[in-house]
Design an enzyme around this catalytic site. Structure first.
Site, PDB file in Angstrom:
ATOM      1  N   GLY A 171       0.815  -1.211   0.000  1.00  0.00           N
ATOM      2  CA  GLY A 171       0.000   0.000   0.000  1.00  0.00           C
ATOM      3  C   GLY A 171       0.848   1.260   0.000  1.00  0.00           C
ATOM      4  O   GLY A 171       0.366   2.352  -0.314  1.00  0.00           O
ATOM      5  N   ARG A 172       2.084   1.102   0.377  1.00  0.00           N
ATOM      6  CA  ARG A 172       2.989   2.281   0.351  1.00  0.00           C
ATOM      7  C   ARG A 172       4.414   1.861   0.041  1.00  0.00           C
ATOM      8  O   ARG A 172       5.352   2.621   0.267  1.00  0.00           O
ATOM      9  CB  ARG A 172       2.923   3.019   1.670  1.00  0.00           C
ATOM     10  CG  ARG A 172       3.207   2.134   2.869  1.00  0.00           C
ATOM     11  CD  ARG A 172       3.311   2.969   4.080  1.00  0.00           C
ATOM     12  NE  ARG A 172       3.341   2.145   5.273  1.00  0.00           N
ATOM     13  CZ  ARG A 172       3.585   2.628   6.469  1.00  0.00           C
ATOM     14  NH1 ARG A 172       3.815   3.901   6.622  1.00  0.00           N
ATOM     15  NH2 ARG A 172       3.596   1.837   7.513  1.00  0.00           N
TER      16      ARG A 172
ATOM     17  N   GLY B  81      -0.358   6.213   1.450  1.00  0.00           N
ATOM     18  CA  GLY B  81       0.835   5.750   0.743  1.00  0.00           C
ATOM     19  C   GLY B  81       2.135   6.356   1.269  1.00  0.00           C
ATOM     20  O   GLY B  81       3.190   6.164   0.675  1.00  0.00           O
TER      21      GLY B  81
ATOM     22  N   ASP C 166       1.273 -11.140   6.936  1.00  0.00           N
ATOM     23  CA  ASP C 166       1.718 -10.318   5.809  1.00  0.00           C
ATOM     24  C   ASP C 166       3.055  -9.634   6.115  1.00  0.00           C
ATOM     25  O   ASP C 166       3.638  -8.994   5.246  1.00  0.00           O
ATOM     26  CB  ASP C 166       0.659  -9.258   5.449  1.00  0.00           C
ATOM     27  CG  ASP C 166       0.231  -8.424   6.637  1.00  0.00           C
ATOM     28  OD1 ASP C 166      -0.279  -9.005   7.616  1.00  0.00           O
ATOM     29  OD2 ASP C 166       0.410  -7.199   6.614  1.00  0.00           O
TER      30      ASP C 166
END
Ligand code: AMP
Ligand code: MG
Length: 503
Positions: A101-102, A140, A266
């Protein structure tokens, strides 16, 4: 002329050309994304040694093209930036699709270690370079505070000899992002052989897309576990190796007093690397139940829970690999290496911390009792072991540095008598023991307050403290007399430092 060809012409000749091994997996596995550069960015710090190993010579490090690439302003030669998709279990609950996501994978570079002929490929990722299709509600961005913590801790862990992603450089900017309060943003470039996570496998398993699951596993076998390709069940062999590496990595964490803080699947590397530095912490006063992440209300990721959670995470990965392995018993067998791998590595690391070369029946009781003494008073973990490294069993030796750390001196003295007997039992040579113990009990770790001092100065654009701390942490086992104050106990104000998932 394409934009990429145009930038190619303008780069200094020596600028390394990126490869894109991960991209060969195909479009299912990532989204192509361009970085969104930070406004008026500047280079805060460069890890010179790693940069040189990655092929950036010293003149290049001073060239503005280096900053531009790692600030996300310019595309490096060969680079095809992508954000990878993955899913995961967060705090024990299935969270569905997550993804970079970033983080933005720029590609990979060949890495030569020192004078050795060994060449590896390392992937380079920008963290904080703007939104991707996987940003969900996030902006982000990464704040300066957490980027400094990741930059310092990756390299501190590496210098401690603990498997980890690395950090190449840190870019600052005058752009702010909103967190609990507005904070300055930054981009840290992190480096690892691969950033594939347990959650990368879970992603395809839970979607029921076993073709991609197999494709990912085959990719990992070819590139990261080539020696296992010839095994009768290569997927089982790979799971077993991942389980073993994970157990050993966590044994390292426990031995040095490191708390990761967010061991979601994750954030678990399939290469057994410490990954995704967030609300991590090094133990100051020893409290086995310490929770370093203020968002972790249940204490799921408390220090003493880490070995069990590592195992839980391996089960989650095994579940996802079951369709490949094809057999529950074979999967269970691979998982069964977790406990012995952890125990063996942990015992080996702990025994070395106590300077024990042999393994005797009562060692576990002896070493546990020292930890119990520390826990009873919350005595400083790092400094206790370092002081124990200088323990002398000579008649008349006072061992003040060690005894001064404890209030219960009588309790410590009783324990030291047992320790002395144990050393005599293996005819321990004091000089050799001191050398061994000092090489296993760091004097310098990235205590939260040390990171905070570097952050406070950096917020005011003074990066000298960051640089000094970085250098001290490069040699955690050396005396560095001039840096004595970096081994000091946390000051009172440090108790108010709070680290959470918000970064
Ligand atoms: P983490 O807890 O940092 O490992 O992040 C968990 C997930 O949230 C990952 O998919 C991240 O990419 C994503 N994430 C965290 N912070 C941000 C942010 N500021 N913007 C976009 N995505 C984020
Ligand atoms: Mg993460």
């Amino acid at each position: 002329m394409s934009a990429n060809a145009h930038t190619l012409l303008e780069f200094p000749k020596a600028f390394p050309t990126f490869g894109n091994q991960f991209a060969s997996l195909g479009n299912d596995f990532f989204a192509s994304v361009q970085a969104q550069a930070l406004k008026s960015s500047y280079l805060i710090a460069t890890n010179q040694q790693l940069a040189v190993e990655l092929g950036f010579d010293e003149t290049l490090l001073k060239d503005d093209s280096f900053r531009q690439v790692f600030a996300g302003e310019r595309l490096a030669p060969g680079s095809q930036p992508i954000a990878a998709v993955y899913s995961g279990h967060q705090f024990g609950v299935w969270a569905g699709q997550l993804g970079d996501g970033r983080a933005l994978l720029l590609g990979d570079l060949e890495c030569k270690h020192g004078n050795s002929q060994v060449i590896e490929r390392f992937e380079l990722q920008l963290k904080g370079a703007g939104q991707t299709p996987f940003s969900r509600m996030g902006d982000g961005r990464a704040v300066l505070r957490s980027s400094i913590r990741e930059y310092l801790c990756s390299e501190a862990m590496n210098a401690l000899g603990i498997p980890t992603s690395r950090a190449l450089c840190l870019i600052g900017s005058d752009q702010y992002a909103m967190r609990e309060q507005p904070e300055k943003t930054a981009i840290v470039t992190r480096v690892a052989t691969s950033f594939i996570r347990f959650g990368s496998f879970e992603h395809w398993y839970y979607r029921g897309e076993h073709e991609q699951l197999k494709q990912l596993a085959d990719f990992c076998l070819i590139h990261y576990f080539p020696a296992l390709q010839g095994e009768s069940n290569p997927y089982q062999a790979m799971l077993k190796e991942i389980v073993k590496r994970t157990a050993e990595m966590i044994a390292h964490w426990q031995a040095v007093g490191f708390m990761h803080g967010v061991m979601n699947t994750d954030n678990m590397s399939i290469l057994g690397l410490t990954l995704d530095y967030g609300p991590f912490g090094f133990m100051d006063g020893y409290q086995p139940q310490q929770i370093c992440n203020h968002s972790d209300n249940q204490g799921r990721y408390a220090f003493h829970m880490q070995p069990r959670i590592g195992q839980w995470n391996c089960h989650a990965l095994a579940q996802a690999m079951l369709p490949l392995i094809g057999d529950v018993d074979a999967t269970q067998e691979a998982l069964s290496v977790y406990v012995p791998s952890f125990e063996q590595k942990h015992a080996q690391l702990i025994n070395a911390k106590f300077g024990l070369k042999e393994s005797h029946a009562d060692d576990d009781a002896l070493t546990s009792d020292f930890l119990n003494l520390m826990a009873a008073e919350g005595v400083d973990y790092t400094n206790s072991f370092r002081a124990l490294s200088r323990y002398s069993q000579q008649i008349g030796a006072k061992n003040e540095a060690l005894r001064d750390l404890f209030i219960d001196r009588a309790g410590l003295d009783r324990w030291l008598e047992r320790y002395k007997d144990r050393l005599v039992a293996e005819e321990s040579n004091e000089e050799e023991r001191h050398i061994l113990m000092k090489s296993r009990n760091p004097k310098f770790v990235l205590r939260n307050y040390l990171a905070q001092q570097a952050i406070d100065a950096a917020e005011k654009k003074d990066f000298s403290e960051l640089q000094r701390l970085f250098e001290v942490l490069q040699h955690p086992y050396e005396e560095q007399i001039e840096a004595e104050h970096y081994a000091a106990l946390p000051p009172d104000w440090a108790q108010t430092i709070s680290v959470s998932c918000s970064s």
